[in-house]
Scaffold this motif. Sequence first.
Motif, PDB file in Angstrom:
ATOM      1  N   ARG A 183       0.885  -1.134   0.113  1.00 29.54           N
ATOM      2  CA  ARG A 183       0.050   0.123   0.014  1.00 29.54           C
ATOM      3  C   ARG A 183       1.029   1.317  -0.022  1.00 29.54           C
ATOM      4  O   ARG A 183       0.463   2.327  -0.385  1.00 29.54           O
ATOM      5  CB  ARG A 183      -0.875   0.074   1.223  1.00 29.54           C
ATOM      6  CG  ARG A 183      -1.831  -1.246   1.337  1.00 29.54           C
ATOM      7  CD  ARG A 183      -2.919  -0.940   2.289  1.00 29.54           C
ATOM      8  NE  ARG A 183      -3.708   0.147   2.484  1.00 29.54           N
ATOM      9  CZ  ARG A 183      -4.810   0.595   1.555  1.00 29.54           C
ATOM     10  NH1 ARG A 183      -5.351  -0.562   1.118  1.00 29.54           N
ATOM     11  NH2 ARG A 183      -5.182   1.592   1.775  1.00 29.54           N
ATOM     12  N   ARG A 208      -1.486   2.681  -2.293  1.00 28.37           N
ATOM     13  CA  ARG A 208      -2.201   4.063  -1.990  1.00 28.37           C
ATOM     14  C   ARG A 208      -1.136   5.252  -1.899  1.00 28.37           C
ATOM     15  O   ARG A 208      -1.759   6.366  -1.708  1.00 28.37           O
ATOM     16  CB  ARG A 208      -2.986   3.851  -0.775  1.00 28.37           C
ATOM     17  CG  ARG A 208      -4.435   3.032  -1.143  1.00 28.37           C
ATOM     18  CD  ARG A 208      -5.006   3.475  -2.005  1.00 28.37           C
ATOM     19  NE  ARG A 208      -6.367   2.272  -2.463  1.00 28.37           N
ATOM     20  CZ  ARG A 208      -6.162   1.565  -3.411  1.00 28.37           C
ATOM     21  NH1 ARG A 208      -5.213   1.469  -4.245  1.00 28.37           N
ATOM     22  NH2 ARG A 208      -7.211   0.731  -3.511  1.00 28.37           N
ATOM     23  N   HIS A 232      -5.711   5.708  -8.236  1.00 24.56           N
ATOM     24  CA  HIS A 232      -6.131   5.036  -6.790  1.00 24.56           C
ATOM     25  C   HIS A 232      -5.281   5.709  -5.854  1.00 24.56           C
ATOM     26  O   HIS A 232      -5.391   5.510  -4.864  1.00 24.56           O
ATOM     27  CB  HIS A 232      -6.125   3.715  -6.689  1.00 24.56           C
ATOM     28  CG  HIS A 232      -4.885   3.056  -7.614  1.00 24.56           C
ATOM     29  ND1 HIS A 232      -4.793   2.904  -8.721  1.00 24.56           N
ATOM     30  CD2 HIS A 232      -3.738   2.461  -6.806  1.00 24.56           C
ATOM     31  CE1 HIS A 232      -3.674   2.343  -8.795  1.00 24.56           C
ATOM     32  NE2 HIS A 232      -3.084   1.950  -7.854  1.00 24.56           N
ATOM     33  N   LEU A 233      -4.274   6.511  -6.173  1.00 25.79           N
ATOM     34  CA  LEU A 233      -3.264   6.990  -5.021  1.00 25.79           C
ATOM     35  C   LEU A 233      -3.921   7.949  -4.049  1.00 25.79           C
ATOM     36  O   LEU A 233      -4.774   8.767  -4.810  1.00 25.79           O
ATOM     37  CB  LEU A 233      -1.729   7.679  -5.734  1.00 25.79           C
ATOM     38  CG  LEU A 233      -1.097   6.805  -6.354  1.00 25.79           C
ATOM     39  CD1 LEU A 233       0.050   7.650  -6.811  1.00 25.79           C
ATOM     40  CD2 LEU A 233      -0.610   5.790  -5.243  1.00 25.79           C
ATOM     41  N   ARG A 234      -3.682   7.878  -2.867  1.00 24.24           N
ATOM     42  CA  ARG A 234      -4.468   8.983  -2.014  1.00 24.24           C
ATOM     43  C   ARG A 234      -3.332   9.576  -1.409  1.00 24.24           C
ATOM     44  O   ARG A 234      -3.600  10.646  -0.785  1.00 24.24           O
ATOM     45  CB  ARG A 234      -5.085   7.906  -0.765  1.00 24.24           C
ATOM     46  CG  ARG A 234      -6.166   7.472  -1.322  1.00 24.24           C
ATOM     47  CD  ARG A 234      -7.467   8.443  -1.886  1.00 24.24           C
ATOM     48  NE  ARG A 234      -8.492   7.578  -2.401  1.00 24.24           N
ATOM     49  CZ  ARG A 234      -8.593   7.403  -3.746  1.00 24.24           C
ATOM     50  NH1 ARG A 234      -7.420   7.819  -4.658  1.00 24.24           N
ATOM     51  NH2 ARG A 234      -9.699   6.942  -4.338  1.00 24.24           N
TER      52      ARG A 234
END
Length: 355
Positions: A183, A208, A232-234
Amino acid sequence: MATPADLPDSVLLEIFSYLPVRDRIRTSRVCHRWKRLVDDRWLWRHVDLTLYTVRGRTRGRLRARAGGLPWGPGLEPEQPPAMRPKVLWHLLRRYMGSRLQSLRMGGYLFSGSQAPQLSPALLRALGHKCPNLQRLCLHVADLSQVPLSSLPRTLTTLELHSCEVSMAWFLREPGAGALPCLRSLVLDRVPAFRDEHLRGLSRFPGLRALVLGGTYRVTETGLASSLQELGHLRRLEVLGCTLSADSTLRAVGLHLRGVHQVRLTVGGLSAAGLVALERMPALESLCLQGPLVTPEMPTPAQIVATCLTMPRLRVLELRGLGWEGREAERVLSAGLPHCTVIVRACPKETMDWWM
């Protein structure tokens, strides 16, 4: 006067957590009680085996802490000797095992041609014997002959600092099933990393958080095209690279509309580049970091105006911009009452994103 024998187990455990690993193991020979405490799982959840230079003389630092990870800029290895694999095997078999949750080690690249190396067998054993290992941080290690499939499949966080790695790790085709739980990925001064490898990160669907530090081969065009497949990276951090802040913000605003955290070096940042932030409605934390300040750098008032367009922004941090005076902080705090505003001087290590 109280003696060590009078102290409760909880206090002794806290004391032992500050001991180097070697001294802690020796302490276990004092008595049966201390042996039982040294074997306590609490002491072996987070293990730091990095090596560094002290007072001009190189020595090993083998420290395991349970109350958080004491890792930071002051502990970076400076051409240290590596810990012998024999010692690592012993720690793995005797003390770590299923207790281990995070591990930090390194010193295998600059120790000379005869230096011991991290072998695929050792890393595979790490995965087999440590089923709860989630975070692995490697410093100055030569991993060029280590396949990605050797790393523990349970890893959720992988940090590579000044490492030589096989670039096949970051291509899409081989080992597509490796690191299924990953992640968070930190790439700090990985010299051969470039555009095609950045695009290959789409092979990690659970990714993420991505930190790029000193990856000077990544271009603005490569970043923009890669972020199309990393929507989808946060969390994204781009520090110490050759990319301008304006181009980075434009790429992020166009492809990462769901990003929550952005941190970047301000080189090439202008008021026009700030407009891209208005396309990030989910942004909660923004950090702009020097020391590459240019004459086109936006004023505090311009930053306030842009931040007001982001309804979820709660943290604004400005580091090393020369705004440490009260006036800039007053303008920012007054204009952004819903935000925590942090104005700091430039840190000694401008690449200290792991703090």
